[in-house]
Design a protein around this motif. Structure first.
Motif, PDB file in Angstrom:
ATOM      1  N   ILE A   1      54.408  53.265  24.284  1.00 35.25           N
ATOM      2  CA  ILE A   1      53.372  54.250  23.990  1.00 35.25           C
ATOM      3  C   ILE A   1      53.971  55.254  23.016  1.00 35.25           C
ATOM      4  O   ILE A   1      54.943  55.947  23.338  1.00 35.25           O
ATOM      5  N   ASP A   2      53.401  55.309  21.813  1.00 34.08           N
ATOM      6  CA  ASP A   2      53.901  56.209  20.770  1.00 34.08           C
ATOM      7  C   ASP A   2      53.232  57.573  20.801  1.00 34.08           C
ATOM      8  O   ASP A   2      53.741  58.530  20.221  1.00 34.08           O
ATOM      9  N   GLY A   3      52.090  57.661  21.430  1.00 35.11           N
ATOM     10  CA  GLY A   3      51.393  58.944  21.474  1.00 35.11           C
ATOM     11  C   GLY A   3      50.114  58.841  22.276  1.00 35.11           C
ATOM     12  O   GLY A   3      49.610  57.746  22.535  1.00 35.11           O
ATOM     13  N   ILE A   4      49.623  59.985  22.662  1.00 36.34           N
ATOM     14  CA  ILE A   4      48.365  60.076  23.408  1.00 36.34           C
ATOM     15  C   ILE A   4      47.528  61.152  22.743  1.00 36.34           C
ATOM     16  O   ILE A   4      48.015  62.256  22.484  1.00 36.34           O
ATOM     17  N   LEU A   5      46.281  60.829  22.465  1.00 34.93           N
ATOM     18  CA  LEU A   5      45.345  61.790  21.903  1.00 34.93           C
ATOM     19  C   LEU A   5      44.284  62.088  22.954  1.00 34.93           C
ATOM     20  O   LEU A   5      43.633  61.173  23.457  1.00 34.93           O
ATOM     21  N   VAL A   6      44.129  63.359  23.266  1.00 37.94           N
ATOM     22  CA  VAL A   6      43.108  63.804  24.207  1.00 37.94           C
ATOM     23  C   VAL A   6      42.104  64.629  23.420  1.00 37.94           C
ATOM     24  O   VAL A   6      42.483  65.549  22.685  1.00 37.94           O
ATOM     25  N   GLU A   7      40.829  64.299  23.568  1.00 34.03           N
ATOM     26  CA  GLU A   7      39.774  65.074  22.930  1.00 34.03           C
ATOM     27  C   GLU A   7      38.899  65.682  24.016  1.00 34.03           C
ATOM     28  O   GLU A   7      38.449  64.980  24.919  1.00 34.03           O
ATOM     29  N   ILE A   8      38.658  66.975  23.894  1.00 34.41           N
ATOM     30  CA  ILE A   8      37.889  67.711  24.891  1.00 34.41           C
ATOM     31  C   ILE A   8      36.694  68.359  24.211  1.00 34.41           C
ATOM     32  O   ILE A   8      36.849  69.082  23.222  1.00 34.41           O
ATOM     33  N   GLU A   9      35.519  68.065  24.735  1.00 36.57           N
ATOM     34  CA  GLU A   9      34.316  68.739  24.242  1.00 36.57           C
ATOM     35  C   GLU A   9      34.134  69.999  25.076  1.00 36.57           C
ATOM     36  O   GLU A   9      34.208  69.964  26.299  1.00 36.57           O
ATOM     37  N   ARG A  10      33.888  71.109  24.419  1.00 36.87           N
ATOM     38  CA  ARG A  10      33.802  72.376  25.141  1.00 36.87           C
ATOM     39  C   ARG A  10      32.892  73.357  24.425  1.00 36.87           C
ATOM     40  O   ARG A  10      32.607  73.210  23.238  1.00 36.87           O
ATOM     41  N   LYS A  11      32.443  74.355  25.179  1.00 41.43           N
ATOM     42  CA  LYS A  11      31.677  75.450  24.587  1.00 41.43           C
ATOM     43  C   LYS A  11      31.679  76.625  25.548  1.00 41.43           C
ATOM     44  O   LYS A  11      31.895  76.469  26.757  1.00 41.43           O
TER      45      LYS A  11
END
Length: 117
Positions: free
Chosen positions: A65-75
């Motif tokens: 595993i070279d990396g982890i991308l986490v995307e969070i939708e928020r407001k």
């Protein structure tokens, strides 16, 4: 290099490892459908972690595993009134990793994604 497709978590909880304000309806964070996990905050209050686990990744044996991308939708209901305090990965043990990926960014007052990785 192979990549895995985006997955949503399967388990959502308000985790009181940090903060004093519980997150209401944490499972509403599973999809982008205008049903929200929420918290009502006063000045200088901090929420519990929104702990998301059980992503059901399929990682082939002997993979690196070279990396982890986490995307969070928020407001936030008021632009620039809420900021990130901590964004951490959950370790297989269930505890939180020590690396904080938060930059203390302010939340917008409309749905928007932030990327951490």
């Amino acid at each position: 290099m192979a990549t895995t497709s985006a997955t949503n978590g399967g388990t959502f909880a308000s985790d009181n490892t940090v903060g004093t304000i519980a997150i209401t309806n944490p499972s509403n964070a599973q999809t982008s459908n205008d049903s929200y996990a929420t918290a009502v905050l006063l000045l200088n209050e901090i929420t519990n972690y929104l702990k998301v686990t059980n992503f059901s990744f399929t990682i082939p044996i002997h993979s690196t595993i070279d990396g982890i991308l986490v995307e969070i939708e928020r407001k936030s209901t008021l632009a620039n009134s809420i900021t990130d305090s901590a964004v951490r990965l959950v370790l297989p043990s269930g505890s939180f990793g020590s690396t904080n990926k938060s930059a203390g960014a302010s939340w917008p007052n409309a749905d928007a994604y932030a990327s951490f990785g």
